[in-house]
Design a protein around this motif. Structure first.
Motif, PDB file in Angstrom:
ATOM      1  N   ASN A   1      -2.196   5.066   9.870  1.00 17.82           N
ATOM      2  CA  ASN A   1      -3.232   4.114   9.942  1.00 17.82           C
ATOM      3  C   ASN A   1      -3.999   5.380  10.726  1.00 17.82           C
ATOM      4  O   ASN A   1      -4.672   4.428  11.591  1.00 17.82           O
TER       5      ASN A   1
ATOM      6  N   PRO B   1      -7.566   6.361  11.635  1.00 18.66           N
ATOM      7  CA  PRO B   1      -8.796   5.968  11.226  1.00 18.66           C
ATOM      8  C   PRO B   1      -9.640   7.151  10.903  1.00 18.66           C
ATOM      9  O   PRO B   1     -10.650   6.587   9.873  1.00 18.66           O
TER      10      PRO B   1
ATOM     11  N   HIS C   1      -8.119   6.771   3.346  1.00 23.29           N
ATOM     12  CA  HIS C   1      -7.711   5.657   2.429  1.00 23.29           C
ATOM     13  C   HIS C   1      -7.618   4.042   3.454  1.00 23.29           C
ATOM     14  O   HIS C   1      -7.640   3.217   3.120  1.00 23.29           O
ATOM     15  N   ASN C   2      -8.275   4.792   4.961  1.00 20.48           N
ATOM     16  CA  ASN C   2      -8.039   3.751   5.751  1.00 20.48           C
ATOM     17  C   ASN C   2      -9.387   3.089   5.775  1.00 20.48           C
ATOM     18  O   ASN C   2      -9.952   2.206   7.308  1.00 20.48           O
ATOM     19  N   TRP C   3     -10.413   3.890   5.564  1.00 17.96           N
ATOM     20  CA  TRP C   3     -11.691   3.615   5.608  1.00 17.96           C
ATOM     21  C   TRP C   3     -12.210   1.619   5.421  1.00 17.96           C
ATOM     22  O   TRP C   3     -11.968   1.619   4.213  1.00 17.96           O
TER      23      TRP C   3
ATOM     24  N   ASP D   1       0.698  -0.832  -0.253  1.00 21.39           N
ATOM     25  CA  ASP D   1      -0.310   0.084  -0.356  1.00 21.39           C
ATOM     26  C   ASP D   1       0.912   1.098   0.540  1.00 21.39           C
ATOM     27  O   ASP D   1       0.491   2.373  -0.521  1.00 21.39           O
TER      28      ASP D   1
ATOM     29  N   ASP E   1      -8.378   9.342   8.173  1.00 22.13           N
ATOM     30  CA  ASP E   1      -7.998   9.083   6.448  1.00 22.13           C
ATOM     31  C   ASP E   1      -8.620   8.063   5.855  1.00 22.13           C
ATOM     32  O   ASP E   1      -8.690   6.631   6.492  1.00 22.13           O
TER      33      ASP E   1
END
Length: 516
Positions: free
Chosen positions: A63, A65, A69-71, A30, A67
């Motif tokens: 990481n 939460p 992109h981290n959903w 990633d 963000d």
């Protein structure tokens, strides 16, 4: 589509800088998807005098939460499908009235050509709206644009149906599209917010096939039946029903634009916010990205100019088909207006098929090369995004000749109807490939201007096709009118292949001509 990266540039640059500061290149797959070198960022900033927006706010870590992109994947899919459905609701209005064109002509006592202005002016509105919505989303975020523009567009739709005059009807149709179409730009920014770079191509293909493109085709399918069963005003009531459902879905989405999320979080934490840009500087930036530079690119940049012409032609043929397809199947096979609308199911099928084709091509050709480049700390070549365009460029003339020369009374109607499937696939494959290629070529801000240029030319040319498509088919005949379009597409066919070979050289010429 539209200048899709305008509303995502600040977020992308900030996220990339964060990755550089906090994550080693070799950490995970990633990370490799989003890492770019500091030198690349500095070079991009030097190339564009509008990219120096201060962004001191950062995520807490890779990481975080909050963000996007981290959903979770389900949260991302809900947002993607909701914005796609919103685009469907707006673009549905493009062709849904075509089934009631004769009734519009009779209701307002105008010529048939004049009645098609209801379609053409709607397309003009779709062209101009994104240039307004993208800058607004930069300031206030994505969600507020979605929630504010849709109700205004719905009000104008009501006005277009109830207007006692033809002029009032046309003005309301134009405003309905103008006020609703910012979503076409902002939703593409949403995709950039929630998906990492290597996944954005596939997400964009799915989005286009299930949202903006299919909306127009569905409008042609259901518009004829709605006008036949009730009257032409019910074609607009139908689009309002879809918009109403969409509005309810929008109430449950979350903001995805990074600066807005971080700003709200900073306020809760009592952190000091960065200084705002002077309004004059902000307006100059918006004008440069969305208007002045796109016009210069159309004249000075061979890549932007040629690919914009290609996109404009393909999209214009789709708009012309809203008039040509009913003419072909009514004249040749005695279809009714509602029955002729069902032929557009073939185009819809092509849209969905293109998602599968694009996914396979990305996995087979783009992903392996891109990941290898990232392992070597190199940027993937923009030309690797053109594989889908190779397929689309071949499918397009094949589909046009197929439809044109098989539409005869001695050939079953299913044969020319099936010819619309590769046309739908070609349209989406070319659009996705060209869009991702331009963004990869020029980076966020210059890419936004390139897409704005593409959008401007595409809709400008497309709005004229419904006005003369039927006349062209009447004068040239079905076979030769379709062949004329087929020969033009044959002339354009080598373009993606030439771009693959000479793209870097042409890009350098364009940058030099632009003085960047």
């Amino acid at each position: 589509m539209c200048p899709s990266t305008i509303s995502s540039t600040s977020a992308e640059s900030a996220q990339l800088e964060h990755n550089l500061n906090n994550q080693p290149l070799s950490e995970t797959l990633d990370n490799k998807e989003s890492v770019r070198s500091t030198s690349d960022l500095e070079k991009e900033k030097k190339e564009d005098d509008c990219s120096t927006i201060p962004q001191p706010l950062r995520w807490d870590g890779p990481n975080d939460p909050e963000d996007p992109h981290n959903w979770s994947i389900w949260k991302k899919l809900y947002l993607l499908n909701t914005t796609g459905f919103l685009c469907l609701a707006i673009t549905l209005g493009t062709a849904v009235v075509t089934g009631g064109i004769r009734e519009i002509q009779q209701s307002y006592s105008v010529s048939e050509t004049a009645s098609y202005l209801s379609v053409s002016l709607y397309i003009v509105g779709l062209a101009l709206g994104p240039t307004l919505g993208a800058p607004i989303s930069e300031i206030y975020g994505r969600k507020i644009v979605y929630l504010a523009t849709l109700p205004l567009s719905m009000c104008m739709a009501v006005g277009s149906a109830l207007s006692p005059t033809f002029a009032g009807h046309l003005i309301c149709r134009f405003l309905c599209a103008l006020l609703g179409s910012p979503v076409l730009a902002v939703s593409a920014g949403t995709i950039a917010d929630i998906f990492k770079p290597l996944d954005q191509g596939i997400a964009l293909a799915y989005f286009c096939a299930t949202g903006p493109f299919i909306g127009s085709a569905i409008g042609a399918v259901v518009g004829g039946y709605m006008a036949h069963a009730r009257n032409w005003k019910w074609t607009i009531w139908l689009s309002l029903m879809v918009s109403g459902v969409t509005l309810i879905m929008l109430l449950f989405i979350k903001e995805s634009y990074m600066p807005i999320i971080l700003k709200k979080r900073a306020l809760k934490r009592g952190q000091e916010l960065p200084a705002k840009l002077p309004i004059g500087v902000a307006l100059k930036m918006v004008a440069t990205i969305t208007l002045t530079r796109p016009l210069r690119m159309l004249v000075c940049d061979p890549i932007v100019a040629s690919l914009s012409i290609y996109s404009a032609f393909v999209f214009a043929v789709l708009m012309g088909f809203f008039e040509a397809i009913p003419y072909i199947f009514i004249k040749t096979y005695g279809f009714t207006v509602p029955e002729s609308g069902l032929v557009f199911i073939g185009i819809c099928t092509g849209f969905f098929l293109s998602v599968l084709i694009h996914y396979i091509l990305e996995r087979l050709f783009y992903f392996p090369r891109a990941l290898k480049a990232l392992e070597l700390e190199e940027k993937p070549a923009a030309e690797w995004r053109l594989y889908s365009a190779f397929v689309g460029a071949v499918l397009l003339p094949s589909a046009l000749f197929w439809v044109g020369w098989s539409a005869r009374s001695d050939v079953h109607w299913i044969v020319p109807a099936l010819g619309t499937v590769p046309f739908g696939a070609a349209l989406t494959l070319l659009f996705i490939s060209i869009t991702t290629y331009l963004v990869d070529c020029y980076g966020p801000l210059l890419g936004a201007s390139a897409l704005a240029a593409n959008n401007l030319l595409r809709y400008t040319i497309a709005c004229t096709f419904p006005l003369f498509a039927k006349t062209m088919y009447e004068n040239l005949g079905i076979s030769w009118a379709s062949s004329l379009l087929g020969f033009i597409s044959l002339g354009l066919l080598p373009l993606p292949f030439l771009m693959y070979k000479f793209g870097p050289k042409w890009r350098a010429i364009g940058i030099k001509n632009m003085g960047l």
